[in-house]
Design an enzyme around this catalytic site. Structure first.
Site, mmCIF file in Angstrom:
data_model
loop_
_atom_site.group_PDB
_atom_site.id
_atom_site.type_symbol
_atom_site.label_atom_id
_atom_site.label_comp_id
_atom_site.label_asym_id
_atom_site.label_seq_id
_atom_site.Cartn_x
_atom_site.Cartn_y
_atom_site.Cartn_z
ATOM 1 N N ARG A 119 0.810 -1.237 0.000
ATOM 2 C CA ARG A 119 0.000 0.000 0.000
ATOM 3 C C ARG A 119 0.833 1.272 0.000
ATOM 4 O O ARG A 119 0.377 2.318 0.451
ATOM 5 C CB ARG A 119 -0.984 0.026 1.162
ATOM 6 N N LYS A 141 2.236 10.844 -11.818
ATOM 7 C CA LYS A 141 1.322 9.965 -12.552
ATOM 8 C C LYS A 141 2.048 8.660 -12.831
ATOM 9 O O LYS A 141 3.103 8.645 -13.455
ATOM 10 C CB LYS A 141 0.894 10.609 -13.871
ATOM 11 N N GLU A 183 7.477 16.780 -26.300
ATOM 12 C CA GLU A 183 6.923 17.246 -25.015
ATOM 13 C C GLU A 183 7.559 18.575 -24.602
ATOM 14 O O GLU A 183 6.917 19.400 -23.954
ATOM 15 C CB GLU A 183 7.125 16.199 -23.914
ATOM 16 N N LYS A 225 6.246 22.247 -15.814
ATOM 17 C CA LYS A 225 5.433 21.129 -15.333
ATOM 18 C C LYS A 225 5.218 21.208 -13.829
ATOM 19 O O LYS A 225 4.103 20.997 -13.330
ATOM 20 C CB LYS A 225 6.079 19.789 -15.700
ATOM 21 N N GLU A 235 -5.224 16.457 -11.108
ATOM 22 C CA GLU A 235 -5.929 16.757 -12.353
ATOM 23 C C GLU A 235 -7.419 16.986 -12.137
ATOM 24 O O GLU A 235 -8.268 16.390 -12.785
ATOM 25 C CB GLU A 235 -5.690 15.647 -13.387
ATOM 26 N N ARG A 239 -4.425 20.894 -14.488
ATOM 27 C CA ARG A 239 -3.391 19.951 -14.922
ATOM 28 C C ARG A 239 -3.691 19.350 -16.287
ATOM 29 O O ARG A 239 -2.783 18.920 -17.010
ATOM 30 C CB ARG A 239 -3.200 18.849 -13.876
ATOM 31 N N ASN A 243 -2.166 17.691 -21.055
ATOM 32 C CA ASN A 243 -2.592 16.697 -22.048
ATOM 33 C C ASN A 243 -2.740 17.306 -23.444
ATOM 34 O O ASN A 243 -3.287 16.668 -24.337
ATOM 35 C CB ASN A 243 -3.923 16.076 -21.618
ATOM 36 N N HIS A 246 -2.556 15.254 -26.479
ATOM 37 C CA HIS A 246 -2.534 13.857 -26.038
ATOM 38 C C HIS A 246 -3.809 13.089 -26.364
ATOM 39 O O HIS A 246 -3.764 11.873 -26.515
ATOM 40 C CB HIS A 246 -2.272 13.780 -24.531
ATOM 41 N N HIS A 250 -3.097 9.826 -28.039
ATOM 42 C CA HIS A 250 -3.454 8.516 -27.471
ATOM 43 C C HIS A 250 -4.287 7.706 -28.462
ATOM 44 O O HIS A 250 -4.145 6.491 -28.555
ATOM 45 C CB HIS A 250 -4.255 8.687 -26.175
ATOM 46 N N HIS A 263 5.365 7.533 -28.215
ATOM 47 C CA HIS A 263 4.419 8.447 -27.564
ATOM 48 C C HIS A 263 4.629 9.891 -28.036
ATOM 49 O O HIS A 263 3.675 10.577 -28.413
ATOM 50 C CB HIS A 263 4.604 8.355 -26.047
#
Lengths: 360, 360
Positions: A119, A141, A183, A225, A235, A239, A243, A246, A250, A263
């Protein structure tokens, strides 16, 4: 060496950027809390850099290593078990520290394992690709892909430190350098017009792997960032501007199968699509769109979507993308170069025009 | 109906306890944030209670259901994929709400899926066993087992609400009712001596499934647990007292194979072992240990470890248990009935004596 801070209260952490800091004990060891360390890397990075990192970890530490197969196609729940198995076989406890030595795939999987092992345990990011240095290693992330969607299974789990060594980029294939630059360009587009101007003037240096130029670009990227992450860690709103490009990107990756387009390449094509749609929606000029296209071309990045992918393919895939809220498609568009907005308010007709115009 | 609050700042949530609240729309719907719901249950609970829950979710909602196989042996990363697959096939987005309808296994897996799906979505606990009503549904511990250790992969992810309906216990097998009572007894032992006294006087009512007695026992258990969780959500210290009896108990479960001993049964034997060790360390009297043993017997719970498990088996398994910090075994012992301490300071000789004395 430069040091930035990601400001998240009691979960704040430093980003150290400097040539040859990979083997620097005094930067790494303060973030190793217990006596156990597990270094996760992949079969490509291992022969180049693993021994330099392990040299730092003296006999005071119990050190395990996990060598993952290399590639986005291995960013799965199955591969996570390689990490969990090793941690349990070697009896790592809750004070262990995981170290991610590799690109974004290694970082995302190591971070997610660290989030879930007992955890939650500590971890340190040591990113070895430009893409991971300027993007995925910062901000917490983590996650893996699912056959039905990218990064669909994951956690927000902040690292305890990020160590960025631009010198490792000397061994990075040119195609991956370009993918990382995608990026970098993104930060100029969404929040830093001066940095965009700088990139227009210095792209040849970046492409030639000039360390001074790379260090500056990495630092500016991380500063931008870190500012966004500090304001909106999970997010809830802002935030999402990270993206930019993206949602389209994606869709390309999902349609083409993970790993066929890098990517950053998919994001590059996606950013031009988002810029084109911004122009059709009246916020960007044609001249701005041309600047975006020219900078992507100078970075050797794709500016069109795959030949075998039509507008309907994009729309079908984007509906399940996580940026979709209650069936309405939400996109990041540009108000100007250096300023992004998140909006559901765009014309579907313009979207389809963009999708057909940006097709190769 | 009684309502308690787990006080965790902006992640606080209510626990509603009341007969026949399972089908009460006004308790469930305030916690469903978006238009999508995914109810996760198992093949045993589904025919008894699923339709009552689904009746609450009118046609305003898009509802998916996942029926898991029943049993601790299915609490694995593989089974999680059944939930992820359904969520993605039915295009659930980040505003979806998961509902766990079942015992601890369903709750732990649903909660962990909610923690990881798109990096975190809402979920509601509707526990249908006594064990899950008084323990696992409250406090945000979620996760799955690994062949090398129980609950080794997981997350802290708080539910948005817990709905406890004691009426569903009428269909619970007697063995599972007893297993739940083990955790109820635990709260008396670690933090509530008056409740322990009450249990000594009312055990026959609990065993006869008297709703009034059960409601009181559930409420006292949840009050005690909520207090501990509010003080130490992520088990930095105090929360570990909730693991009283569990280090021994987990060792039994691991050795016997998940599901052969019920969790509560293993905890019961483990609690008597912890009480016996506390007596050998000089804090409990023999009379106190007898009270613990008698109450466990009255609840039809095991008071000895498995015949095929010796002291060395326990010690080997406990070393990798997560309560072990840097190779030193940390245990929860009793200062008195109603007061627990967490300590590494006990005699290994006494531990071995306890392990051999408590063997069947």
């Amino acid at each position: 060496m430069r040091t930035l801070t990601v400001d998240l209260g009691d979960r704040s952490y430093p980003i150290h950027i400097g040539e040859n800091i990979l083997g620097d004990a005094k930067l790494l060891l303060p973030y190793v809390k217990g006596g156990q360390v597990c270094v996760v890397t992949n079969e490509t990075v291992e022969p180049m850099y693993l021994s330099r990192l392990l040299n730092v970890l003296t006999e005071d530490f119990t050190v395990s290593t996990v060598i993952l197969p290399d590639g986005e196609c291995y960013k799965t729940t199955e591969t996570l078990n390689l990490i969990y198995n090793k941690l349990l076989e070697d009896k790592h406890n809750r004070t262990t520290t995981l170290v991610a030595l590799g690109g974004g795939v290694v970082g995302d999987m190591t971070g997610f394992s660290a989030a879930c092992y007992q955890r939650g345990v500590n971890f340190i990011q040591v990113p070895t690709t430009l893409l991971s240095q300027v993007d995925s290693s910062v901000g917490g992330k983590t996650g893996v892909n699912h056959p039905l969607g990218k990064n669909m299974i994951g956690a927000f789990h902040q690292p305890n430190a990020v160590l960025i060594d631009p010198a490792v980029l000397s061994t990075l294939p040119e195609r991956e350098l370009s993918a990382g630059i995608a990026e970098v360009i993104k930060y100029g587009l969404i929040s830093d017009s001066k940095f965009f101007d700088w990139l227009e003037n210095n792209m040849p240096k970046l492409m030639a792997c000039d360390y001074e130029a790379l260090t500056f670009a990495i630092e500016r990227s991380c500063v931008n960032k870190a500012e966004v992450v500090a304001k909106d860690e999970r997010e809830g709103g802002l935030r999402a501007i990270l993206n930019f490009g993206h949602t389209f990107g994606h869709a390309i990756e999902t349609h083409q199968g993970y790993g066929n387009w890098l990517h950053g390449e998919a994001v590059a094509a996606g950013m031009l699509m988002a810029a084109d749609l911004s122009m059709r929606e009246g916020s960007l000029s044609q001249h701005d769109v041309d600047r975006v296209r020219n900078l992507l071309v100078a970075a050797n990045l794709p500016i069109t979507s795959p030949a075998n992918m039509d507008a309907e393919d994009f729309i079908e895939i984007m509906i399940v993308d996580k940026k979709v809220l209650n069936e309405r498609l939400r996109l990041v568009l540009l108000k100007s170069i250096g300023e992004a907005i998140i909006t559901e308010d765009f014309s579907p007709v313009n979207l389809r025009k963009t999708l057909s115009v940006c097709k190769s």
